[in-house]
Scaffold this motif. Structure first.
Motif, short mmCIF file in Angstrom:
data_model
loop_
_atom_site.label_atom_id
_atom_site.label_comp_id
_atom_site.label_asym_id
_atom_site.label_seq_id
_atom_site.Cartn_x
_atom_site.Cartn_y
_atom_site.Cartn_z
N ASP A 50 0.81 -1.22 0.00
CA ASP A 50 0.00 0.00 0.00
C ASP A 50 0.84 1.27 0.00
OD1 ASP A 50 -2.43 -1.35 -0.04
OD2 ASP A 50 -2.51 -1.50 2.15
N ALA A 51 1.87 1.32 0.82
CA ALA A 51 2.70 2.53 0.89
C ALA A 51 3.42 2.77 -0.43
CB ALA A 51 3.70 2.41 2.03
N PHE A 52 3.94 1.70 -1.02
CA PHE A 52 4.64 1.84 -2.29
C PHE A 52 3.68 2.26 -3.39
CE2 PHE A 52 6.42 -0.08 -6.21
CZ PHE A 52 7.57 0.69 -6.27
N THR A 53 2.50 1.64 -3.43
CA THR A 53 1.49 1.99 -4.43
C THR A 53 1.07 3.45 -4.28
OG1 THR A 53 0.70 -0.29 -4.49
CG2 THR A 53 -0.79 1.39 -5.34
N ALA A 54 0.88 3.90 -3.04
CA ALA A 54 0.50 5.30 -2.80
C ALA A 54 1.60 6.25 -3.27
CB ALA A 54 0.21 5.52 -1.32
N LEU A 55 2.86 5.91 -3.00
CA LEU A 55 3.97 6.75 -3.44
C LEU A 55 4.03 6.84 -4.95
CD1 LEU A 55 6.61 8.34 -2.87
CD2 LEU A 55 7.80 6.14 -2.96
N ILE A 56 3.89 5.70 -5.62
CA ILE A 56 3.96 5.66 -7.08
C ILE A 56 2.80 6.44 -7.68
CG2 ILE A 56 3.77 4.11 -9.07
CD1 ILE A 56 6.49 4.13 -7.62
N GLU A 57 1.59 6.26 -7.17
CA GLU A 57 0.44 6.99 -7.70
C GLU A 57 0.58 8.48 -7.46
OE1 GLU A 57 -1.93 5.94 -9.69
OE2 GLU A 57 -1.11 3.91 -9.62
N PHE A 58 1.15 8.88 -6.33
CA PHE A 58 1.38 10.31 -6.07
C PHE A 58 2.34 10.88 -7.12
CE2 PHE A 58 4.32 13.42 -4.22
CZ PHE A 58 3.45 14.49 -4.07
N MET A 59 3.45 10.20 -7.36
CA MET A 59 4.42 10.69 -8.33
C MET A 59 3.81 10.75 -9.73
SD MET A 59 8.15 9.23 -7.18
CE MET A 59 7.72 7.51 -7.23
N HIS A 60 2.94 9.81 -10.04
CA HIS A 60 2.34 9.77 -11.37
C HIS A 60 1.38 10.94 -11.60
CE1 HIS A 60 1.28 8.02 -15.15
NE2 HIS A 60 0.00 7.91 -14.82
N THR A 61 0.88 11.55 -10.52
CA THR A 61 -0.07 12.65 -10.68
C THR A 61 0.57 13.88 -11.31
OG1 THR A 61 0.32 13.47 -8.44
CG2 THR A 61 -1.52 11.95 -8.74
N PHE A 62 1.88 14.04 -11.20
CA PHE A 62 2.51 15.24 -11.75
C PHE A 62 3.59 14.95 -12.78
CE2 PHE A 62 4.99 14.18 -7.97
CZ PHE A 62 6.28 14.22 -8.47
N ARG A 63 3.95 13.70 -12.99
CA ARG A 63 5.08 13.37 -13.85
C ARG A 63 4.89 13.85 -15.29
NH1 ARG A 63 6.32 9.06 -17.11
NH2 ARG A 63 4.40 8.04 -16.55
N MET A 64 3.78 13.53 -15.92
CA MET A 64 3.59 13.91 -17.32
C MET A 64 3.41 15.43 -17.46
SD MET A 64 4.21 11.28 -18.98
CE MET A 64 3.95 11.99 -20.59
N GLU A 65 2.75 16.06 -16.49
CA GLU A 65 2.62 17.51 -16.54
C GLU A 65 4.00 18.16 -16.48
OE1 GLU A 65 0.79 15.47 -14.79
OE2 GLU A 65 -1.30 16.00 -15.07
#
Length: 193
Positions: A50-65
């Motif tokens: 869960d912690a790793f998934t949350a970290l990855i999803e957080f980073m994905h929210t701004f990566r392409m922008e």
């Protein structure tokens, strides 16, 4: 002591940021193999992190922008240093040609892989239907549209404006703009491709 403009020479910090975003993209796509609400085919049987998934999803929210902002900054630098003609010629080679080449190849390949995994029979109708989806080519379509539909004069004005901004102010402006686009992204994310 001379105060050099931000865009007047190579900025190692921007290169480093781009490298970090690329590595985060590799990490994100590798993490999609973990269980946790995704529908990718190669999901492992391990326990969900869960912690790793949350970290990855957080980073994905701004990566392409962030990639698009960097693309805009690098576009402004190219226009400022080498001119609009070079920029458009470069965009044709580095964005349009890969887009067309990949579009000829990727949708058909994705159809073959998905049909094999799902155990479906191959049909011409479904193979042609695969070409109605952009798959992972959406960013090349976006870059092509931004490169050729936005007037070059806007890029030139942006380049001149960025040259005058001190780096902390430039970063603050990018953070504000990124958050505005972040909000727009989540209003339109469920509309599909």
């Amino acid at each position: 002591m001379e105060n050099k403009a931000f865009l007047s020479s190579r900025n190692i910090g921007l290169d480093f940021l781009r490298a970090l975003l690329i590595l985060e993209g590799v990490l994100y796509h590798a993490a999609r193999s973990l269980p946790g609400g995704n529908n990718w085919y190669y999901i492992s049987g391990k326990n969900e992190a869960d912690a790793f998934t949350a970290l990855i999803e957080f980073m994905h929210t701004f990566r392409m922008e962030a990639f698009f902002f960097l693309s805009g900054m690098f576009s402004a630098m190219v226009i400022l240093r080498k001119g609009s003609d070079f920029f458009y010629s470069n965009r044709k080679k580095r964005v349009v040609v890969p887009l067309i080449s990949a579009f000829l190849f990727i949708p058909g390949l994705m159809y073959l892989i998905n049909a094999q995994i799902d155990g479906e029979a191959l049909t011409t109708h479904n193979a042609l239907g695969a070409y109605t989806s952009l798959h992972h080519l959406w960013f090349l379509v976006s870059l092509t549209a931004m490169s050729f539909l936005i007037p070059g004069s806007l890029y030139q004005r942006a380049a001149m404006m960025m040259r005058r901004l001190p780096f902390p102010l430039l970063v603050a402006a990018l953070i504000v703009a990124a958050n505005a686009f972040f909000v727009v992204k989540f209003f339109v994310k469920d509309f599909g491709e």
